[in-house]
Motif scaffolding. Structure first.
Motif, PDB file in Angstrom:
ATOM      1  N   HIS A 148      -8.968 -12.157 -22.955  1.00  0.00           N
ATOM      2  CA  HIS A 148     -10.428 -12.312 -22.893  1.00  0.00           C
ATOM      3  C   HIS A 148     -10.781 -13.705 -22.382  1.00  0.00           C
ATOM      4  O   HIS A 148      -9.965 -14.622 -22.431  1.00  0.00           O
ATOM      5  CB  HIS A 148     -11.073 -12.040 -24.257  1.00  0.00           C
ATOM      6  CG  HIS A 148     -10.612 -12.993 -25.307  1.00  0.00           C
ATOM      7  ND1 HIS A 148      -9.360 -12.927 -25.877  1.00  0.00           N
ATOM      8  CD2 HIS A 148     -11.232 -14.057 -25.877  1.00  0.00           C
ATOM      9  CE1 HIS A 148      -9.228 -13.899 -26.749  1.00  0.00           C
ATOM     10  NE2 HIS A 148     -10.343 -14.615 -26.767  1.00  0.00           N
ATOM     11  N   ASP A 152      -5.924 -14.991 -28.116  1.00  0.00           N
ATOM     12  CA  ASP A 152      -6.114 -15.805 -29.318  1.00  0.00           C
ATOM     13  C   ASP A 152      -4.886 -15.752 -30.221  1.00  0.00           C
ATOM     14  O   ASP A 152      -4.696 -16.630 -31.057  1.00  0.00           O
ATOM     15  CB  ASP A 152      -7.344 -15.326 -30.115  1.00  0.00           C
ATOM     16  CG  ASP A 152      -8.638 -15.771 -29.451  1.00  0.00           C
ATOM     17  OD1 ASP A 152      -8.577 -16.543 -28.473  1.00  0.00           O
ATOM     18  OD2 ASP A 152      -9.709 -15.346 -29.911  1.00  0.00           O
ATOM     19  N   HIS A 164      -7.430 -15.857 -21.798  1.00  0.00           N
ATOM     20  CA  HIS A 164      -6.376 -16.287 -22.728  1.00  0.00           C
ATOM     21  C   HIS A 164      -6.261 -15.253 -23.847  1.00  0.00           C
ATOM     22  O   HIS A 164      -7.104 -14.359 -23.976  1.00  0.00           O
ATOM     23  CB  HIS A 164      -6.729 -17.657 -23.329  1.00  0.00           C
ATOM     24  CG  HIS A 164      -7.971 -17.626 -24.157  1.00  0.00           C
ATOM     25  ND1 HIS A 164      -9.232 -17.726 -23.603  1.00  0.00           N
ATOM     26  CD2 HIS A 164      -8.176 -17.441 -25.482  1.00  0.00           C
ATOM     27  CE1 HIS A 164     -10.133 -17.632 -24.551  1.00  0.00           C
ATOM     28  NE2 HIS A 164      -9.525 -17.443 -25.709  1.00  0.00           N
ATOM     29  N   TYR A 198     -14.353 -20.601 -20.728  1.00  0.00           N
ATOM     30  CA  TYR A 198     -13.052 -20.557 -21.397  1.00  0.00           C
ATOM     31  C   TYR A 198     -12.276 -19.491 -20.633  1.00  0.00           C
ATOM     32  O   TYR A 198     -12.591 -18.308 -20.714  1.00  0.00           O
ATOM     33  CB  TYR A 198     -13.247 -20.200 -22.877  1.00  0.00           C
ATOM     34  CG  TYR A 198     -12.055 -20.470 -23.767  1.00  0.00           C
ATOM     35  CD1 TYR A 198     -10.816 -20.847 -23.258  1.00  0.00           C
ATOM     36  CD2 TYR A 198     -12.169 -20.353 -25.152  1.00  0.00           C
ATOM     37  CE1 TYR A 198      -9.742 -21.104 -24.085  1.00  0.00           C
ATOM     38  CE2 TYR A 198     -11.097 -20.602 -25.994  1.00  0.00           C
ATOM     39  CZ  TYR A 198      -9.883 -20.978 -25.448  1.00  0.00           C
ATOM     40  OH  TYR A 198      -8.820 -21.217 -26.280  1.00  0.00           O
TER      41      TYR A 198
HETATM   42 ZN    ZN Z   1     -10.479 -16.591 -27.388  1.00  0.00          ZN
END
Ligand code: ZN
Ligand code: PD2
Length: 269
Positions: A246, A176, A174, A171
Protein backbone atom coordinates in the motif's frame (compact mmCIF):
# COMPACT_ATOMS: atom_id res chain seq x y z
CA UNK A 1 -26.15 -15.86 17.41
CA UNK A 2 -22.46 -16.39 16.63
CA UNK A 3 -21.29 -16.94 13.05
CA UNK A 4 -20.46 -20.59 13.80
CA UNK A 5 -23.90 -21.14 15.32
CA UNK A 6 -25.39 -19.83 12.08
CA UNK A 7 -23.71 -22.59 10.02
CA UNK A 8 -25.85 -25.60 9.12
CA UNK A 9 -25.46 -28.71 11.27
CA UNK A 10 -23.25 -30.56 8.74
CA UNK A 11 -20.64 -27.81 8.95
CA UNK A 12 -20.86 -27.60 12.74
CA UNK A 13 -20.32 -31.38 12.94
CA UNK A 14 -17.42 -31.12 10.49
CA UNK A 15 -15.76 -28.48 12.73
CA UNK A 16 -16.28 -30.54 15.90
CA UNK A 17 -14.99 -33.78 14.36
CA UNK A 18 -11.87 -32.10 13.00
CA UNK A 19 -11.14 -30.27 16.25
CA UNK A 20 -11.38 -33.63 18.06
CA UNK A 21 -8.98 -35.10 15.47
CA UNK A 22 -6.50 -32.33 16.37
CA UNK A 23 -6.66 -30.39 13.09
CA UNK A 24 -5.29 -26.86 13.82
CA UNK A 25 -7.92 -24.09 14.00
CA UNK A 26 -6.26 -22.09 11.21
CA UNK A 27 -6.56 -25.01 8.76
CA UNK A 28 -10.28 -25.35 9.50
CA UNK A 29 -10.67 -21.58 9.33
CA UNK A 30 -9.01 -21.53 5.88
CA UNK A 31 -11.52 -24.12 4.60
CA UNK A 32 -14.46 -22.14 5.97
CA UNK A 33 -13.03 -18.97 4.43
CA UNK A 34 -12.62 -20.63 1.00
CA UNK A 35 -16.30 -21.58 1.07
CA UNK A 36 -17.32 -18.00 1.85
CA UNK A 37 -17.93 -18.35 5.60
CA UNK A 38 -15.64 -15.40 6.43
CA UNK A 39 -17.05 -14.54 9.86
CA UNK A 40 -17.18 -18.18 10.99
CA UNK A 41 -13.55 -18.58 9.84
CA UNK A 42 -12.31 -15.65 11.94
CA UNK A 43 -14.48 -16.66 14.88
CA UNK A 44 -12.90 -20.11 14.88
CA UNK A 45 -9.41 -18.66 14.51
CA UNK A 46 -9.84 -16.15 17.31
CA UNK A 47 -11.43 -18.52 19.80
CA UNK A 48 -9.61 -18.49 23.13
CA UNK A 49 -7.66 -21.74 22.78
CA UNK A 50 -6.30 -21.04 19.29
CA UNK A 51 -2.56 -20.14 19.32
CA UNK A 52 -2.97 -17.92 16.24
CA UNK A 53 -5.19 -14.85 16.40
CA UNK A 54 -5.65 -11.97 13.95
CA UNK A 55 -7.39 -8.65 14.71
CA UNK A 56 -10.72 -8.70 12.91
CA UNK A 57 -13.81 -6.56 12.36
CA UNK A 58 -17.20 -8.27 12.30
CA UNK A 59 -18.52 -7.54 8.81
CA UNK A 60 -21.87 -9.28 9.22
CA UNK A 61 -23.70 -5.97 9.83
CA UNK A 62 -23.46 -2.59 8.10
CA UNK A 63 -23.60 -0.71 11.39
CA UNK A 64 -21.66 -1.56 14.53
CA UNK A 65 -22.66 -0.26 17.98
CA UNK A 66 -19.57 0.35 20.10
CA UNK A 67 -19.74 1.39 23.77
CA UNK A 68 -19.37 5.10 23.01
CA UNK A 69 -20.32 5.39 19.33
CA UNK A 70 -22.09 3.79 16.39
CA UNK A 71 -19.97 3.39 13.25
CA UNK A 72 -20.78 2.05 9.80
CA UNK A 73 -18.79 0.01 7.32
CA UNK A 74 -18.18 1.69 3.95
CA UNK A 75 -16.14 -0.93 2.10
CA UNK A 76 -14.95 -4.49 2.68
CA UNK A 77 -12.46 -6.76 0.93
CA UNK A 78 -11.79 -10.23 2.35
CA UNK A 79 -8.44 -11.12 0.75
CA UNK A 80 -6.55 -9.20 1.90
CA UNK A 81 -8.86 -8.27 4.76
CA UNK A 82 -9.53 -4.51 4.33
CA UNK A 83 -12.38 -2.51 5.87
CA UNK A 84 -13.30 1.17 5.67
CA UNK A 85 -15.14 2.47 8.75
CA UNK A 86 -17.24 5.62 8.40
CA UNK A 87 -17.66 8.13 11.26
CA UNK A 88 -15.02 6.48 13.41
CA UNK A 89 -13.80 9.82 14.85
CA UNK A 90 -15.81 12.97 15.54
CA UNK A 91 -14.68 16.33 14.11
CA UNK A 92 -13.75 17.38 17.64
CA UNK A 93 -11.55 14.30 18.16
CA UNK A 94 -9.78 14.97 14.83
CA UNK A 95 -9.20 18.58 15.83
CA UNK A 96 -7.83 17.66 19.28
CA UNK A 97 -5.41 15.14 17.77
CA UNK A 98 -4.19 17.65 15.15
CA UNK A 99 -3.83 20.53 17.64
CA UNK A 100 -1.70 18.48 19.99
CA UNK A 101 0.48 17.04 17.21
CA UNK A 102 1.08 20.26 15.25
CA UNK A 103 3.79 21.69 17.53
CA UNK A 104 5.61 18.33 17.76
CA UNK A 105 5.88 17.33 14.10
CA UNK A 106 9.30 16.34 12.74
CA UNK A 107 10.50 14.82 9.44
CA UNK A 108 9.22 11.22 9.24
CA UNK A 109 11.59 8.27 9.22
CA UNK A 110 11.44 4.65 8.03
CA UNK A 111 13.02 1.44 9.31
CA UNK A 112 16.53 0.82 7.90
CA UNK A 113 16.38 -2.74 6.42
CA UNK A 114 20.03 -3.30 7.38
CA UNK A 115 19.89 -2.83 11.13
CA UNK A 116 16.37 -1.83 12.24
CA UNK A 117 17.37 1.77 13.04
CA UNK A 118 15.13 4.67 11.93
CA UNK A 119 16.32 6.81 9.02
CA UNK A 120 15.00 9.63 6.83
CA UNK A 121 14.14 8.53 3.28
CA UNK A 122 12.45 10.14 0.26
CA UNK A 123 10.01 7.18 0.19
CA UNK A 124 8.20 8.89 3.09
CA UNK A 125 7.88 12.66 2.75
CA UNK A 126 5.73 13.72 5.65
CA UNK A 127 6.23 15.16 9.09
CA UNK A 128 5.08 13.10 12.04
CA UNK A 129 5.10 12.61 15.77
CA UNK A 130 4.68 9.56 17.97
CA UNK A 131 2.83 9.11 21.26
CA UNK A 132 2.84 6.68 24.15
CA UNK A 133 -0.31 4.61 24.56
CA UNK A 134 -2.85 6.57 26.60
CA UNK A 135 -0.75 9.74 26.52
CA UNK A 136 -3.72 12.12 26.28
CA UNK A 137 -7.43 11.76 27.05
CA UNK A 138 -8.44 11.76 23.41
CA UNK A 139 -5.80 9.13 22.60
CA UNK A 140 -7.16 6.96 25.45
CA UNK A 141 -10.68 7.23 24.03
CA UNK A 142 -9.55 6.44 20.49
CA UNK A 143 -7.40 3.49 21.59
CA UNK A 144 -10.28 1.94 23.56
CA UNK A 145 -12.59 2.36 20.56
CA UNK A 146 -10.09 0.68 18.22
CA UNK A 147 -9.57 -2.19 20.69
CA UNK A 148 -13.30 -2.78 20.92
CA UNK A 149 -13.88 -2.61 17.16
CA UNK A 150 -11.10 -4.97 16.16
CA UNK A 151 -11.32 -7.10 19.30
CA UNK A 152 -7.63 -6.70 20.07
CA UNK A 153 -6.01 -5.85 23.44
CA UNK A 154 -4.88 -2.24 23.88
CA UNK A 155 -1.45 -3.41 25.06
CA UNK A 156 -0.83 -5.14 21.70
CA UNK A 157 -0.88 -1.74 19.96
CA UNK A 158 2.09 0.51 19.19
CA UNK A 159 1.72 4.14 20.27
CA UNK A 160 -0.30 6.37 17.94
CA UNK A 161 1.61 8.18 15.16
CA UNK A 162 0.26 11.38 13.64
CA UNK A 163 1.41 12.33 10.15
CA UNK A 164 1.03 15.51 8.13
CA UNK A 165 1.47 15.55 4.34
CA UNK A 166 1.39 18.57 2.05
CA UNK A 167 2.62 19.68 -1.43
CA UNK A 168 3.55 16.33 -2.97
CA UNK A 169 4.03 14.59 0.38
CA UNK A 170 3.60 10.84 0.02
CA UNK A 171 4.44 7.44 1.44
CA UNK A 172 5.62 5.23 -1.43
CA UNK A 173 4.43 1.59 -1.76
CA UNK A 174 5.53 -0.52 1.20
CA UNK A 175 4.40 -3.22 3.57
CA UNK A 176 3.68 -2.53 7.22
CA UNK A 177 4.62 -6.07 8.31
CA UNK A 178 8.22 -6.95 9.10
CA UNK A 179 9.47 -9.23 6.35
CA UNK A 180 11.04 -12.30 8.02
CA UNK A 181 13.78 -12.43 5.35
CA UNK A 182 15.07 -8.93 6.23
CA UNK A 183 17.85 -8.58 8.78
CA UNK A 184 16.11 -5.69 10.57
CA UNK A 185 12.95 -7.71 11.29
CA UNK A 186 14.36 -9.80 14.11
CA UNK A 187 15.45 -6.59 15.86
CA UNK A 188 12.10 -4.78 15.64
CA UNK A 189 10.07 -7.95 16.36
CA UNK A 190 11.83 -8.61 19.69
CA UNK A 191 9.23 -6.37 21.27
CA UNK A 192 5.64 -7.36 20.36
CA UNK A 193 6.31 -9.73 17.45
CA UNK A 194 4.77 -9.22 14.02
CA UNK A 195 2.65 -6.20 12.98
CA UNK A 196 -0.49 -8.19 12.26
CA UNK A 197 -2.79 -5.26 11.51
CA UNK A 198 -2.81 -1.58 10.56
CA UNK A 199 -5.48 0.91 11.63
CA UNK A 200 -5.36 4.31 9.87
CA UNK A 201 -7.58 7.31 10.68
CA UNK A 202 -7.96 10.28 8.34
CA UNK A 203 -8.07 13.47 10.41
CA UNK A 204 -8.66 15.95 7.58
CA UNK A 205 -10.43 16.26 4.24
CA UNK A 206 -7.99 16.64 1.34
CA UNK A 207 -8.83 18.54 -1.85
CA UNK A 208 -6.72 16.52 -4.31
CA UNK A 209 -4.68 13.33 -3.81
CA UNK A 210 -3.70 11.64 -0.55
CA UNK A 211 -5.57 8.37 -1.11
CA UNK A 212 -4.27 5.19 0.46
CA UNK A 213 -3.72 2.97 -2.54
CA UNK A 214 -3.39 -0.86 -2.74
CA UNK A 215 -1.62 -1.34 -6.11
CA UNK A 216 -1.92 -5.16 -6.10
CA UNK A 217 -5.66 -4.84 -5.59
CA UNK A 218 -6.39 -1.91 -7.89
CA UNK A 219 -8.30 0.11 -5.34
CA UNK A 220 -7.69 3.21 -3.30
CA UNK A 221 -9.34 4.66 -0.22
CA UNK A 222 -9.88 8.39 -0.34
CA UNK A 223 -9.07 10.46 2.75
CA UNK A 224 -12.16 11.73 4.55
CA UNK A 225 -12.12 13.40 7.96
CA UNK A 226 -13.19 10.91 10.65
CA UNK A 227 -13.03 7.82 8.40
CA UNK A 228 -10.83 4.87 9.42
CA UNK A 229 -9.19 2.15 7.34
CA UNK A 230 -8.24 -1.21 8.82
CA UNK A 231 -6.26 -3.95 7.08
CA UNK A 232 -4.80 -7.23 8.33
CA UNK A 233 -1.15 -7.69 7.39
CA UNK A 234 -1.37 -11.44 8.00
CA UNK A 235 -3.77 -13.97 6.50
CA UNK A 236 -5.69 -16.76 8.21
CA UNK A 237 -2.57 -18.92 8.32
CA UNK A 238 -0.67 -16.17 10.10
CA UNK A 239 1.48 -15.65 7.00
CA UNK A 240 2.39 -12.12 5.91
CA UNK A 241 -0.01 -11.03 3.17
CA UNK A 242 1.81 -9.43 0.24
CA UNK A 243 -1.49 -8.25 -1.25
CA UNK A 244 -1.39 -5.55 1.45
CA UNK A 245 1.24 -3.57 -0.46
CA UNK A 246 0.00 0.00 0.00
CA UNK A 247 1.00 3.63 -0.49
CA UNK A 248 -0.06 7.07 0.63
CA UNK A 249 -0.46 8.82 -2.75
CA UNK A 250 0.95 12.35 -3.14
CA UNK A 251 -1.16 15.17 -1.76
CA UNK A 252 -1.42 17.69 -4.59
CA UNK A 253 -3.78 20.22 -3.04
CA UNK A 254 -4.60 20.67 0.63
CA UNK A 255 -3.14 19.09 3.74
CA UNK A 256 -3.57 15.50 4.87
CA UNK A 257 -3.40 14.55 8.54
CA UNK A 258 -3.45 10.87 9.40
CA UNK A 259 -3.27 8.89 12.64
CA UNK A 260 -1.73 5.42 12.45
CA UNK A 261 -1.98 2.57 14.94
CA UNK A 262 -0.04 -0.62 14.20
CA UNK A 263 -1.21 -3.77 15.96
CA UNK A 264 1.26 -6.39 17.17
CA UNK A 265 0.67 -10.10 17.65
CA UNK A 266 1.95 -9.97 21.27
CA UNK A 267 1.94 -7.40 24.08
CA UNK A 268 4.02 -4.38 23.04
CA UNK A 269 5.54 -3.35 26.35
ZN1 ZN B 1 1.83 1.67 5.69
O1 PD2 C 1 -0.84 8.10 4.58
C1 PD2 C 1 -1.25 7.02 4.19
O2 PD2 C 1 -2.29 6.93 3.54
C2 PD2 C 1 -0.44 5.83 4.49
C3 PD2 C 1 -0.25 4.95 3.50
C4 PD2 C 1 0.50 3.85 3.76
C5 PD2 C 1 0.10 5.59 5.73
C6 PD2 C 1 0.81 4.43 5.93
N1 PD2 C 1 0.99 3.56 4.96
C7 PD2 C 1 1.39 4.05 7.21
O3 PD2 C 1 1.40 4.90 8.11
O4 PD2 C 1 1.83 2.89 7.33
Amino acid sequence: MSAIEKLDSDWKNWININIERGVPANKLAASLFDRGWVEAAYELLNQTNSPLKIPHIDTSRNHIKLSDKEVSLGFTCYKPFVVVINDFLSDEECQLLIEDADSKLETSRVVNPEDGSFIQHNARTSTSTGYQRGQTNVIKTVESRIAELINWPIDHGEGLQILRYEDGGEYRPHFDFFDPIKKSSSVVMKKGGQRVGTFLMYLSDVEVGGSTCFPEMNFEVRPRKGTALYFANADLNGDIDKLTLHAGLPVTSGVKYLATKWLRELPYI
